[in-house]
Design a protein around this motif. Structure first.
Motif, PDB file in Angstrom:
ATOM      1  N   SER A  61       4.517   7.770   5.259  1.00  0.00           N
ATOM      2  CA  SER A  61       4.454   7.057   3.984  1.00  0.00           C
ATOM      3  C   SER A  61       3.284   7.635   3.185  1.00  0.00           C
ATOM      4  CB  SER A  61       4.213   5.568   4.232  1.00  0.00           C
ATOM      5  OG  SER A  61       2.911   5.373   4.769  1.00  0.00           O
ATOM      6  N   LEU A  62       3.160   7.187   1.953  1.00  0.00           N
ATOM      7  CA  LEU A  62       2.025   7.589   1.130  1.00  0.00           C
ATOM      8  C   LEU A  62       0.714   7.197   1.803  1.00  0.00           C
ATOM      9  CD1 LEU A  62       0.770   8.626  -1.529  1.00  0.00           C
ATOM     10  CD2 LEU A  62       1.150   6.362  -2.469  1.00  0.00           C
ATOM     11  N   GLY A  63       0.661   5.988   2.344  1.00  0.00           N
ATOM     12  CA  GLY A  63      -0.539   5.520   3.047  1.00  0.00           C
ATOM     13  C   GLY A  63      -0.863   6.376   4.262  1.00  0.00           C
ATOM     14  N   ASP A  64       0.183   6.754   5.020  1.00  0.00           N
ATOM     15  CA  ASP A  64      -0.026   7.636   6.177  1.00  0.00           C
ATOM     16  C   ASP A  64      -0.681   8.945   5.740  1.00  0.00           C
ATOM     17  OD1 ASP A  64       1.289   5.805   7.892  1.00  0.00           O
ATOM     18  OD2 ASP A  64       3.230   6.806   7.607  1.00  0.00           O
ATOM     19  N   MET A  65      -0.179   9.495   4.636  1.00  0.00           N
ATOM     20  CA  MET A  65      -0.701  10.772   4.147  1.00  0.00           C
ATOM     21  C   MET A  65      -2.135  10.642   3.640  1.00  0.00           C
ATOM     22  SD  MET A  65       1.308  13.150   4.841  1.00  0.00           S
ATOM     23  CE  MET A  65       0.390  14.396   3.942  1.00  0.00           C
ATOM     24  N   ALA A  66      -2.424   9.571   2.942  1.00  0.00           N
ATOM     25  CA  ALA A  66      -3.790   9.365   2.435  1.00  0.00           C
ATOM     26  C   ALA A  66      -4.768   9.260   3.610  1.00  0.00           C
ATOM     27  CB  ALA A  66      -3.848   8.115   1.559  1.00  0.00           C
ATOM     28  N   ARG A  67      -4.373   8.526   4.652  1.00  0.00           N
ATOM     29  CA  ARG A  67      -5.243   8.399   5.826  1.00  0.00           C
ATOM     30  C   ARG A  67      -5.413   9.737   6.530  1.00  0.00           C
ATOM     31  NH1 ARG A  67      -2.728   3.589   5.711  1.00  0.00           N
ATOM     32  NH2 ARG A  67      -0.972   4.198   7.012  1.00  0.00           N
ATOM     33  N   LYS A  68      -4.323  10.447   6.745  1.00  0.00           N
ATOM     34  CA  LYS A  68      -4.401  11.718   7.468  1.00  0.00           C
ATOM     35  C   LYS A  68      -5.210  12.756   6.686  1.00  0.00           C
ATOM     36  CE  LYS A  68      -1.842  14.790  10.371  1.00  0.00           C
ATOM     37  NZ  LYS A  68      -1.418  14.478  11.699  1.00  0.00           N
ATOM     38  N   ALA A  69      -5.054  12.757   5.357  1.00  0.00           N
ATOM     39  CA  ALA A  69      -5.776  13.715   4.512  1.00  0.00           C
ATOM     40  C   ALA A  69      -7.182  13.228   4.160  1.00  0.00           C
ATOM     41  CB  ALA A  69      -4.984  13.980   3.235  1.00  0.00           C
ATOM     42  N   ARG A  70      -7.492  12.008   4.569  1.00  0.00           N
ATOM     43  CA  ARG A  70      -8.789  11.396   4.275  1.00  0.00           C
ATOM     44  C   ARG A  70      -9.098  11.421   2.785  1.00  0.00           C
ATOM     45  NH1 ARG A  70     -11.789  14.887   8.258  1.00  0.00           N
ATOM     46  NH2 ARG A  70     -10.194  14.905   9.807  1.00  0.00           N
TER      47      ARG A  70
END
Length: 167
Positions: A61-70
């Motif tokens: 999800s968008l949230g997953d990507m934001a967390r992974k990309a910090r």
């Protein structure tokens, strides 16, 4: 080991802290240039996002990507939006939760994402072969400390987007 060619000069040239910042920026620029040579239409950040998306077992999800990309949700959304415009991915509603958008790579996105992961693996192997493990750990510690100084982001003013939003 002589260091030179950076942008720091004058009274700041002898400051190890200016040198750390200058060298970090220079390294970031070199990585960006390497990515652009191998993937002409993409920025280094876009290449890393495609590699990250490819590394998930499930559609992120968008949230997953934001967390992974910090990074912030807005930053992730901007990068993903650019990749969508270029035909590398699509957004689809989650089957179980209609509030969540899932990121689906297109065929073009899968090919480039897997290639980016392979390139990243080669780069990391090259680093491992040429950089002492203790030096790499010390570098990682410094980057983590810098990230904390900048509030989790690398704003030149030292204030993260989250702190700005709170004001």
């Amino acid at each position: 080991m002589e260091r030179g060619g950076g942008t720091v000069s004058g009274k700041h040239a002898d400051s190890v802290y200016y040198r750390v910042l200058d060298d970090a920026l220079s390294l970031s620029e070199k990585i960006e240039q390497m990515g652009r040579k191998r993937f002409d239409e993409l920025t280094g950040r876009q290449i890393m996002f495609l590699a990250m998306i490819s590394s998930f077992d499930e559609k992120p999800s968008l949230g997953d990507m934001a967390r992974k990309a910090r990074c912030s949700h807005q930053n992730a959304k901007t990068v993903l939006g650019a990749l969508h415009k270029k035909g590398f991915l699509d957004f689809k509603l989650d089957a179980d939760d209609q509030r969540v958008l899932r990121i689906h790579l297109t065929k073009k996105g899968r090919v480039v994402g897997l290639r980016a992961l392979e390139e990243l693996d080669r780069l990391v192997s090259r680093i491992g072969e040429n950089v002492d493990r203790e030096a790499a750990e010390a570098f990682a510690d410094v980057i983590a400390e810098l990230s904390e100084v900048f509030g989790g982001t690398f704003s030149l003013m030292g204030d993260g987007q989250e702190e700005q939003a709170a004001l």
